[in-house]
Design an enzyme around this catalytic site. Structure first.
Site, PDB file in Angstrom:
ATOM      1  CG  LEU A 137      42.581  20.650   1.831  1.00 29.29           C
ATOM      2  CD1 LEU A 137      42.574  19.212   2.323  1.00 29.29           C
ATOM      3  CD2 LEU A 137      41.166  21.104   1.532  1.00 29.29           C
TER       4      LEU A 137
ATOM      5  CB  THR B 229      46.111  17.760  14.260  1.00 32.28           C
ATOM      6  OG1 THR B 229      45.889  17.393  15.612  1.00 32.28           O
ATOM      7  CG2 THR B 229      44.799  17.727  13.503  1.00 32.28           C
TER       8      THR B 229
ATOM      9  CB  THR C   5      45.978  38.192  -1.039  1.00 34.35           C
ATOM     10  OG1 THR C   5      45.090  37.097  -1.262  1.00 34.35           O
ATOM     11  CG2 THR C   5      47.340  37.854  -1.567  1.00 34.35           C
TER      12      THR C   5
ATOM     13  N   GLY D  76      40.488  33.732  -9.740  1.00 31.41           N
ATOM     14  CA  GLY D  76      39.173  33.132  -9.529  1.00 31.41           C
ATOM     15  C   GLY D  76      38.051  33.988 -10.056  1.00 31.41           C
ATOM     16  NE  ARG D  77      36.426  36.486  -5.361  1.00 30.02           N
ATOM     17  CZ  ARG D  77      36.621  36.955  -4.141  1.00 30.02           C
ATOM     18  NH1 ARG D  77      35.604  37.444  -3.461  1.00 30.02           N
ATOM     19  NH2 ARG D  77      37.820  36.945  -3.598  1.00 30.02           N
TER      20      ARG D  77
ATOM     21  CG  ASP E 262      44.608  21.461  14.605  1.00 29.07           C
ATOM     22  OD1 ASP E 262      45.044  21.429  15.772  1.00 29.07           O
ATOM     23  OD2 ASP E 262      43.424  21.260  14.319  1.00 29.07           O
ATOM     24  CB  ILE E 263      48.621  20.630  17.560  1.00 33.88           C
ATOM     25  CG1 ILE E 263      47.762  19.378  17.339  1.00 33.88           C
ATOM     26  CG2 ILE E 263      47.965  21.576  18.553  1.00 33.88           C
ATOM     27  CD1 ILE E 263      47.646  18.499  18.576  1.00 33.88           C
ATOM     28  N   PRO E 264      51.024  20.321  15.449  1.00 31.42           N
ATOM     29  CG  PRO E 264      53.267  20.875  15.856  1.00 31.42           C
ATOM     30  CD  PRO E 264      51.874  21.069  16.405  1.00 31.42           C
TER      31      PRO E 264
ATOM     32  CG  ASP F 296      37.350  29.418  -4.668  1.00 29.92           C
ATOM     33  OD1 ASP F 296      37.834  28.398  -4.147  1.00 29.92           O
ATOM     34  OD2 ASP F 296      38.008  30.454  -4.863  1.00 29.92           O
TER      35      ASP F 296
ATOM     36  CD  GLN G 208      41.954  37.859  -2.654  1.00 33.45           C
ATOM     37  OE1 GLN G 208      42.638  38.125  -1.663  1.00 33.45           O
ATOM     38  NE2 GLN G 208      41.991  36.688  -3.241  1.00 33.45           N
TER      39      GLN G 208
HETATM   40  O1  C5P Z   1      40.516  35.656  -7.616  1.00 37.16           O
HETATM   41  P1  C5P Z   1      39.765  35.328  -6.348  1.00 37.16           P
HETATM   42  O2  C5P Z   1      39.855  36.396  -5.306  1.00 37.16           O
HETATM   43  O3  C5P Z   1      38.373  34.860  -6.587  1.00 37.16           O
HETATM   44  O4  C5P Z   1      40.554  34.076  -5.757  1.00 37.16           O
HETATM   45  C1  C5P Z   1      40.103  33.490  -4.594  1.00 37.16           C
HETATM   46  C2  C5P Z   1      40.974  32.311  -4.306  1.00 37.16           C
HETATM   47  O5  C5P Z   1      42.256  32.733  -3.895  1.00 37.16           O
HETATM   48  C3  C5P Z   1      40.410  31.436  -3.206  1.00 37.16           C
HETATM   49  O6  C5P Z   1      40.403  30.107  -3.700  1.00 37.16           O
HETATM   50  C4  C5P Z   1      41.381  31.583  -2.085  1.00 37.16           C
HETATM   51  O7  C5P Z   1      41.544  30.401  -1.344  1.00 37.16           O
HETATM   52  C5  C5P Z   1      42.651  31.918  -2.819  1.00 37.16           C
HETATM   53  N1  C5P Z   1      43.606  32.589  -1.982  1.00 37.16           N
HETATM   54  C6  C5P Z   1      44.747  31.945  -1.633  1.00 37.16           C
HETATM   55  N2  C5P Z   1      45.652  32.544  -0.814  1.00 37.16           N
HETATM   56  C7  C5P Z   1      45.443  33.771  -0.380  1.00 37.16           C
HETATM   57  C8  C5P Z   1      44.281  34.440  -0.729  1.00 37.16           C
HETATM   58  C9  C5P Z   1      43.365  33.807  -1.547  1.00 37.16           C
HETATM   59  O8  C5P Z   1      44.980  30.815  -2.064  1.00 37.16           O
HETATM   60  N3  C5P Z   1      46.385  34.344   0.329  1.00 37.16           N
END
Ligand code: C5P
Length: 241
Positions: A64, A72, A119, A215-216, A68-70, A13, A195
């Site tokens: 990603l 697309t 989340t 991630g973080r 969107d609509i099916p 990220d 989160q």
């Molecule tokens: O650990 P951290 O909070 O930094 O992780 C963030 C990542 O978790 C982001 O890449 C976000 O897209 C991903 N994420 C996810 N699904 C979720 C919530 C967060 O893939 N439901």
């Protein structure tokens, strides 16, 4: 036999190619899968996927979160499937027909994960969005509803929080993949946190997560390699129990 690092997904990220490559070089020995999300993909484009492949043996998760609509989503997914990544994601919120249109047009074998309830959402957000009380009062029920729909549509698994993962695995079977973000080791400090439905790495694995997205807690640590090793230690303990 799955090793601790095979459970660990690290999201790249970051907004630039240079930063992404720096984290790949730093963490490639400690991470099973690198996740490329909207921020990096929109900033630098698909060339980053090959650059990662050339530098590491880790899998690639192109997150990603199509919504969107099916027609697309189907065509966008077809384009994404040519990249040959391990996983990609589609939101559940447009229903089973959309999920099925993606599953039925998947020539590459990329595993499709359905995003259930982010989340970063909690009950009060669901209320604002107009969800029925039964889901506002029990968010797990909503996750299960969406996960069941994803399974019926033929998806390989779901993204859900560690608070729901046990029930997802119990109700939808151990082969239905559960990827769990919202991971916060007890020692991690990520500042103001978006989160909400969070859990520690060992708890997520013990409850049945097939992969955890961290991630973080790693990226913003003073020493990201040490933080990754610490997470791996917690995974190791959980899988050895
Ligand atoms: O650990 P951290 O909070 O930094 O992780 C963030 C990542 O978790 C982001 O890449 C976000 O897209 C991903 N994420 C996810 N699904 C979720 C919530 C967060 O893939 N439901």
């Amino acid at each position: 036999m799955k090793k601790a690092k095979d459970y660990l997904i690290f999201p790249l990220d970051v907004p630039t190619y240079e930063e992404a490559i720096r984290y790949v070089a730093l963490l490639k020995e400690h991470v099973g899968i690198f996740k490329i999300g909207l921020e990096l993909f929109v900033s630098v484009g698909p060339k980053i996927l090959n650059e990662i492949r050339e530098r590491s043996e880790a899998g690639i998760f192109l997150d990603l979160k199509f919504h969107d609509i099916p027609a697309t989503v189907k065509n966008a997914f077809l384009a994404a499937s040519t990249y040959g990544v391990t996983f990609t994601t589609v939101h559940c919120d447009e229903g089973k027909d959309l999920l099925r249109s993606v599953v039925d047009n998947n020539p590459s074998g990329t595993k499709i994960l359905a995003v259930t309830v982010l989340t970063s959402l909690e009950s009060k957000n669901l209320k604002e969005l107009g969800y029925q009380d039964r889901y506002v009062n029990d968010l797990t029920e909503l996750v299960i509803l969406k996960a069941r729909m994803a399974k019926e549509a033929g998806c390989s698994g779901v993204v859900c929080s560690g608070l729901e993962v046990k029930k997802v695995k119990a109700e939808l079977g151990k082969d239905f993949i559960a990827v769990t973000p919202g991971i916060r080791p007890e020692w991690s400090i990520v500042g103001k946190d978006d989160q909400k439905r969070i859990i520690t790495p060992d708890q997520a694995i013990k409850r049945g997560a097939d992969y955890i997205v961290v991630g973080r807690p790693i990226r913003t640590a003073e020493k990201p390699i040490d933080a990754a090793k610490r997470v791996l230690g917690e995974i190791e303990m959980a899988i050895s129990e």
